[in-house]
Enzyme design. Sequence first.
Site, PDB file in Angstrom:
ATOM      1  N   MET A  30       0.850  -1.195   0.000  1.00  0.00           N
ATOM      2  CA  MET A  30       0.000   0.000   0.000  1.00  0.00           C
ATOM      3  C   MET A  30       0.888   1.249   0.000  1.00  0.00           C
ATOM      4  O   MET A  30       0.455   2.326   0.397  1.00  0.00           O
ATOM      5  CB  MET A  30      -0.935  -0.015   1.202  1.00  0.00           C
ATOM      6  N   LEU A  33       6.593   2.891   1.730  1.00  0.00           N
ATOM      7  CA  LEU A  33       7.526   1.768   1.833  1.00  0.00           C
ATOM      8  C   LEU A  33       8.549   1.975   2.938  1.00  0.00           C
ATOM      9  O   LEU A  33       9.043   3.087   3.139  1.00  0.00           O
ATOM     10  CB  LEU A  33       8.247   1.577   0.488  1.00  0.00           C
ATOM     11  N   HIS A  37       9.224  -3.667   3.533  1.00  0.00           N
ATOM     12  CA  HIS A  37       8.924  -3.843   2.106  1.00  0.00           C
ATOM     13  C   HIS A  37      10.201  -4.092   1.300  1.00  0.00           C
ATOM     14  O   HIS A  37      10.235  -4.937   0.416  1.00  0.00           O
ATOM     15  CB  HIS A  37       8.244  -2.590   1.541  1.00  0.00           C
TER      16      HIS A  37
END
Lengths: 298, 298
Positions: A30, A33, A37
């Site tokens: 989503m 980051l 991630h």
Amino acid sequence: MRIIRSIPEMQKISGALKRKGVTIGFVPTMGALHEGHLSLIRQSRKENDITIVSIFVNPIQFGPQEDLKNYPRYFKKDVFLCQKEKVDFIFYPQANRMYPENFKTSVEVKELGKVLCGVSRPNHFCGVTTVVTKLFNIVQPAAAYFGQKDAQQATIIRRMVDDLNMPLKIKVMATVRDPDGLALSSRNIYLNRQERQDSLVLSKALGLAREMIRHGQRNAFSIIARMKALISSKRSAKIDYIAIVDSQTLKPVNTVKGNCLITLAVRFGKTRLIDNLKTGKKIGDRSHLFSRVRSSAK
Amino acid sequence: MRIIRSIPEMQKISGALKRKGVTIGFVPTMGALHEGHLSLIRQSRKENDITIVSIFVNPIQFGPQEDLKNYPRYFKKDVFLCQKEKVDFIFYPQANRMYPENFKTSVEVKELGKVLCGVSRPNHFCGVTTVVTKLFNIVQPAAAYFGQKDAQQATIIRRMVDDLNMPLKIKVMATVRDPDGLALSSRNIYLNRQERQDSLVLSKALGLAREMIRHGQRNAFSIIARMKALISSKRSAKIDYIAIVDSQTLKPVNTVKGNCLITLAVRFGKTRLIDNLKTGKKIGDRSHLFSRVRSSAK
């Protein structure tokens, strides 16, 4: 690196790559980051010919009272980070194209989505499985990467992929933490100074549970009681749940043995944080609690 | 022609074909093949490099009071027919492999599955969309073929494929009929002589509707009333529903215009038959009511 906004274009690119025998690694996000991630992106790059990162704040996984509007969006920074990590494509679709007016379909993993986080977020996991199915069909990856921090999500997605025979592998990577132990989350930025300080109690409570188990404690209630006492000592902490469950069925266990998940959700002010620890012979060794920390110079 | 019983083997074969750029046409069936199925197979062979037919009597699309146990199973005959039609693979999985004990996932198209046939078969379409998703993920076709006789199913599957961005095309082929007008169905064999005779009233009622529309009638209630009267004249007929709906939303219309579906379900004894007719400028011309009949020498 290319940024693809159009769903048909992304699907066309992926389909063409697949027909050429190119393996696609996929990291659905989503945005906002963080090192968590990035660890997924790095793993994907190691294991696949090309890596696609999706950035999509999925409206249908937010409840009406939740933080959809305020969810952190740092697209430029995300692009910069992806470029630095040598991502091949960012897929960045629009919500009204992902969910046109007459959208009616849902993918749901029964039972697993109604417990733990599903109690206070009743439609959340149905929103997750639906969007992940869509993204898998668009990106057509050989493997997709998720973080262990969202343990219930990982369990549910694995179940969905198995149940629906989706032709890809799910890889779940260890939670990445700040040096002081807080599990990285895009929502950590919501915390004020006091809450940020108090939130350290989560990893401490999981560390306590691990120590108790190491010293032979197997009674789930005793472990949960000690965790609860510790977390409750912080004034800004409001416990949503603390549970020890079977890591596949997500059903509570009385006795800690095999592959369990010690998992919790706690609110600090308006911010709801989650964290967890895997136990068990096989998985326990890979839990890496506190063993991976955010590298400082990012 | 090869018969594949193993899910992973089928998936491996399809994946390898796909990576070579071979296009797969897919005809999902519950076996008991008739000319309707064969017309789908022939179309698939025309449009794709290879054709895969699945034969699987899907337990989760049958209600507890329905005919799962007695559903006609003629595997040897089906194999013979597929061979004759030069099918490349028959996929013939086992129910306990398709739905292992801890199976929990469902794919559902909301609203569309609860009307028309969904009223008397509340879980039917969820069972259909779930199994079709599984089959698509296993077979990975470029195109899948369905019959217009199951019009609601076709509408729901199209919606699901669009909503979930499944990377394939859905082709819906005209209903094939016996020379006397009865739409072919694997369930027609349940009919006794009298019921078989009475069942002709279904295509007659649809023909009547078409004639009324041709002569300018646009009032849905008037058309339905005449159809109802005609069908009710047969003693063995028990009407489940007769409806005129928008062919995409499946919502009832008052006035016949654009793409509508005149659709019905009627019981003859214990056998529930369905049939339908598409109207509308574009689609009406392709409805072929009575224009395709079963070739006699099969």
